[in-house]
Design a protein around this motif. Sequence first.
Motif, PDB file in Angstrom:
ATOM      1  N   LEU A 271      16.473 -11.239  10.562  1.00 20.11           N
ATOM      2  CA  LEU A 271      16.644 -11.440   9.124  1.00 20.11           C
ATOM      3  C   LEU A 271      15.315 -11.738   8.429  1.00 20.11           C
ATOM      4  O   LEU A 271      15.073 -11.260   7.320  1.00 20.11           O
ATOM      5  N   SER A 272      14.454 -12.514   9.082  1.00 18.44           N
ATOM      6  CA  SER A 272      13.150 -12.844   8.489  1.00 18.44           C
ATOM      7  C   SER A 272      12.350 -11.587   8.190  1.00 18.44           C
ATOM      8  O   SER A 272      11.767 -11.428   7.115  1.00 18.44           O
ATOM      9  N   GLY A 273      12.319 -10.681   9.172  1.00 19.49           N
ATOM     10  CA  GLY A 273      11.592  -9.427   8.996  1.00 19.49           C
ATOM     11  C   GLY A 273      12.226  -8.533   7.954  1.00 19.49           C
ATOM     12  O   GLY A 273      11.522  -7.849   7.192  1.00 19.49           O
ATOM     13  N   PHE A 274      13.562  -8.547   7.896  1.00 22.08           N
ATOM     14  CA  PHE A 274      14.262  -7.719   6.907  1.00 22.08           C
ATOM     15  C   PHE A 274      13.866  -8.135   5.487  1.00 22.08           C
ATOM     16  O   PHE A 274      13.664  -7.289   4.613  1.00 22.08           O
ATOM     17  N   ILE A 275      13.777  -9.444   5.264  1.00 18.02           N
ATOM     18  CA  ILE A 275      13.395  -9.944   3.939  1.00 18.02           C
ATOM     19  C   ILE A 275      11.985  -9.471   3.572  1.00 18.02           C
ATOM     20  O   ILE A 275      11.744  -8.961   2.473  1.00 18.02           O
ATOM     21  N   VAL A 276      11.069  -9.620   4.516  1.00 17.39           N
ATOM     22  CA  VAL A 276       9.673  -9.237   4.265  1.00 17.39           C
ATOM     23  C   VAL A 276       9.551  -7.730   4.062  1.00 17.39           C
ATOM     24  O   VAL A 276       8.845  -7.275   3.147  1.00 17.39           O
ATOM     25  N   MET A 277      10.241  -6.940   4.880  1.00 12.96           N
ATOM     26  CA  MET A 277      10.130  -5.484   4.742  1.00 12.96           C
ATOM     27  C   MET A 277      10.782  -4.976   3.456  1.00 12.96           C
ATOM     28  O   MET A 277      10.292  -4.027   2.840  1.00 12.96           O
ATOM     29  N   ALA A 278      11.878  -5.613   3.040  1.00 17.25           N
ATOM     30  CA  ALA A 278      12.504  -5.228   1.769  1.00 17.25           C
ATOM     31  C   ALA A 278      11.532  -5.475   0.613  1.00 17.25           C
ATOM     32  O   ALA A 278      11.402  -4.639  -0.295  1.00 17.25           O
ATOM     33  N   ILE A 279      10.843  -6.607   0.653  1.00 18.36           N
ATOM     34  CA  ILE A 279       9.841  -6.906  -0.385  1.00 18.36           C
ATOM     35  C   ILE A 279       8.689  -5.910  -0.299  1.00 18.36           C
ATOM     36  O   ILE A 279       8.186  -5.430  -1.326  1.00 18.36           O
ATOM     37  N   THR A 280       8.261  -5.577   0.913  1.00 20.19           N
ATOM     38  CA  THR A 280       7.174  -4.615   1.109  1.00 20.19           C
ATOM     39  C   THR A 280       7.539  -3.257   0.528  1.00 20.19           C
ATOM     40  O   THR A 280       6.710  -2.614  -0.146  1.00 20.19           O
ATOM     41  N   ILE A 281       8.752  -2.810   0.769  1.00 20.89           N
ATOM     42  CA  ILE A 281       9.205  -1.520   0.230  1.00 20.89           C
ATOM     43  C   ILE A 281       9.192  -1.546  -1.293  1.00 20.89           C
ATOM     44  O   ILE A 281       8.774  -0.577  -1.941  1.00 20.89           O
ATOM     45  N   PHE A 282       9.618  -2.654  -1.875  1.00 22.63           N
ATOM     46  CA  PHE A 282       9.619  -2.770  -3.341  1.00 22.63           C
ATOM     47  C   PHE A 282       8.201  -2.726  -3.891  1.00 22.63           C
ATOM     48  O   PHE A 282       7.937  -2.068  -4.914  1.00 22.63           O
ATOM     49  N   VAL A 283       7.269  -3.396  -3.204  1.00 29.01           N
ATOM     50  CA  VAL A 283       5.863  -3.379  -3.631  1.00 29.01           C
ATOM     51  C   VAL A 283       5.300  -1.965  -3.520  1.00 29.01           C
ATOM     52  O   VAL A 283       4.578  -1.497  -4.417  1.00 29.01           O
ATOM     53  N   ILE A 284       5.616  -1.270  -2.425  1.00 25.74           N
ATOM     54  CA  ILE A 284       5.154   0.114  -2.254  1.00 25.74           C
ATOM     55  C   ILE A 284       5.720   0.998  -3.375  1.00 25.74           C
ATOM     56  O   ILE A 284       5.009   1.849  -3.929  1.00 25.74           O
ATOM     57  N   TYR A 285       6.992   0.782  -3.711  1.00 24.01           N
ATOM     58  CA  TYR A 285       7.622   1.546  -4.792  1.00 24.01           C
ATOM     59  C   TYR A 285       6.881   1.333  -6.111  1.00 24.01           C
ATOM     60  O   TYR A 285       6.580   2.292  -6.847  1.00 24.01           O
ATOM     61  N   LEU A 286       6.566   0.066  -6.427  1.00 19.43           N
ATOM     62  CA  LEU A 286       5.854  -0.239  -7.667  1.00 19.43           C
ATOM     63  C   LEU A 286       4.455   0.380  -7.657  1.00 19.43           C
ATOM     64  O   LEU A 286       4.013   0.942  -8.668  1.00 19.43           O
ATOM     65  N   PHE A 287       3.781   0.290  -6.510  1.00 21.46           N
ATOM     66  CA  PHE A 287       2.458   0.895  -6.384  1.00 21.46           C
ATOM     67  C   PHE A 287       2.536   2.411  -6.570  1.00 21.46           C
ATOM     68  O   PHE A 287       1.725   3.002  -7.280  1.00 21.46           O
ATOM     69  N   ASP A 288       3.538   3.010  -5.933  1.00 14.90           N
ATOM     70  CA  ASP A 288       3.703   4.465  -5.986  1.00 14.90           C
ATOM     71  C   ASP A 288       4.010   4.939  -7.411  1.00 14.90           C
ATOM     72  O   ASP A 288       3.516   5.979  -7.847  1.00 14.90           O
ATOM     73  N   LYS A 289       4.778   4.152  -8.136  1.00 14.80           N
ATOM     74  CA  LYS A 289       5.220   4.575  -9.469  1.00 14.80           C
ATOM     75  C   LYS A 289       4.210   4.258 -10.558  1.00 14.80           C
ATOM     76  O   LYS A 289       3.943   5.086 -11.439  1.00 14.80           O
ATOM     77  N   TYR A 290       3.604   3.068 -10.487  1.00 15.81           N
ATOM     78  CA  TYR A 290       2.795   2.616 -11.618  1.00 15.81           C
ATOM     79  C   TYR A 290       1.286   2.615 -11.366  1.00 15.81           C
ATOM     80  O   TYR A 290       0.510   2.621 -12.321  1.00 15.81           O
ATOM     81  N   VAL A 291       0.863   2.598 -10.115  1.00  7.84           N
ATOM     82  CA  VAL A 291      -0.568   2.549  -9.821  1.00  7.84           C
ATOM     83  C   VAL A 291      -1.093   3.944  -9.487  1.00  7.84           C
ATOM     84  O   VAL A 291      -1.887   4.514 -10.215  1.00  7.84           O
ATOM     85  N   CYS A 292      -0.635   4.499  -8.348  1.00  7.31           N
ATOM     86  CA  CYS A 292      -1.131   5.834  -7.985  1.00  7.31           C
ATOM     87  C   CYS A 292      -0.331   6.946  -8.659  1.00  7.31           C
ATOM     88  O   CYS A 292      -0.772   8.087  -8.718  1.00  7.31           O
ATOM     89  N   LYS A 293       0.874   6.603  -9.164  1.00  2.00           N
ATOM     90  CA  LYS A 293       1.720   7.528  -9.942  1.00  2.00           C
ATOM     91  C   LYS A 293       2.057   8.811  -9.183  1.00  2.00           C
ATOM     92  O   LYS A 293       2.165   9.883  -9.768  1.00  2.00           O
TER      93      LYS A 293
END
Length: 310
Positions: A271-293
């Motif tokens: 569960l600990s890793g699931f929480i961290v990876m879910a947050i990581t995926i969200f950060v990657i999504y934000l980076f993909d959409k708003y930073v590197c586009k």
Amino acid sequence: MKTAIKYSIIVCVVSWVYAAIMIFGVGIKNPADNPMMYTIFASSYMLLPLICAVGTRLATSRNMGTQQATSVRQLLRFKIKPSWLVAWILPVVIVLLTIFVNSLLPNCEFNTDMSALIPADQVPEEQREMLNMMMTPAFMIVTTIISGLFAGATINALFAFGEEYGWRNYLVAALKEKRFVFAAIFIGIVWGIWHFPLILLGHNYPQHSVAGVFMMVIFCVLLSFIETYFVLKAKSVYPAAIFHGTINAVAGLNVILIKGGNDLINGAAGLSGFIVMAITIFVIYLFDKYVCKDNIFTKTIGEVLDNGER
């Protein structure tokens, strides 16, 4: 899609038959019974997705579409990009954050006593002072990260490539017409189910082997989002192999540094890793959409691969 389903069935059936032969024929049980034989079995098991992908490709070469064949070759290009470095370092960040989150959960705490790893009475008296200097959290973290990064980019990546050639090369190419999110989930589910003989033997979840089968599917789906993103970002399967190899190498830190809990809560596969990876995926999504586009999350695999060099 038919090619992806066909390959998924083939790799699972072949792998499970191999596992049955090793378990019931050779007599391999859980990892604790015979660690060396189990390591040989688990390592060879990792190569089966590659073997099945190559075999399937050769058997169906006449029916394989030109675009799919091109994508398979395209993803094998060895051209180092900045995303390779991120894929190499990110597993360390994920594991360290997982340890932090793990320590905050009920009945879990950060372990500062490393003496149990090597009992002092088993060490010559003249070496005990050096042992005390080495058996500290800081020393264990630094040495594990350094050795893990080296192994993750070399021997571990080599064996991980056996899996990634199937999951993040052959299947990604076979799912070229599907959107990234669908492909990541599909590959993650197949990847997780493929693990089930190892999980039932006690791999990753020795205390909860049956529940561990379902946990492994969730774990692989989350990892699939991250690894598949790196593959599409770099247009190469090798960052996934490096990520996979590195997280395998450093994940053991959680066992050393966390007291309490259980295998459904602790570590990257809990569960600990699931929480961290879910947050990581969200950060990657934000980076993909708003930073590197690049907007990889909203595109099909084909749209990303056919969109020129990055």
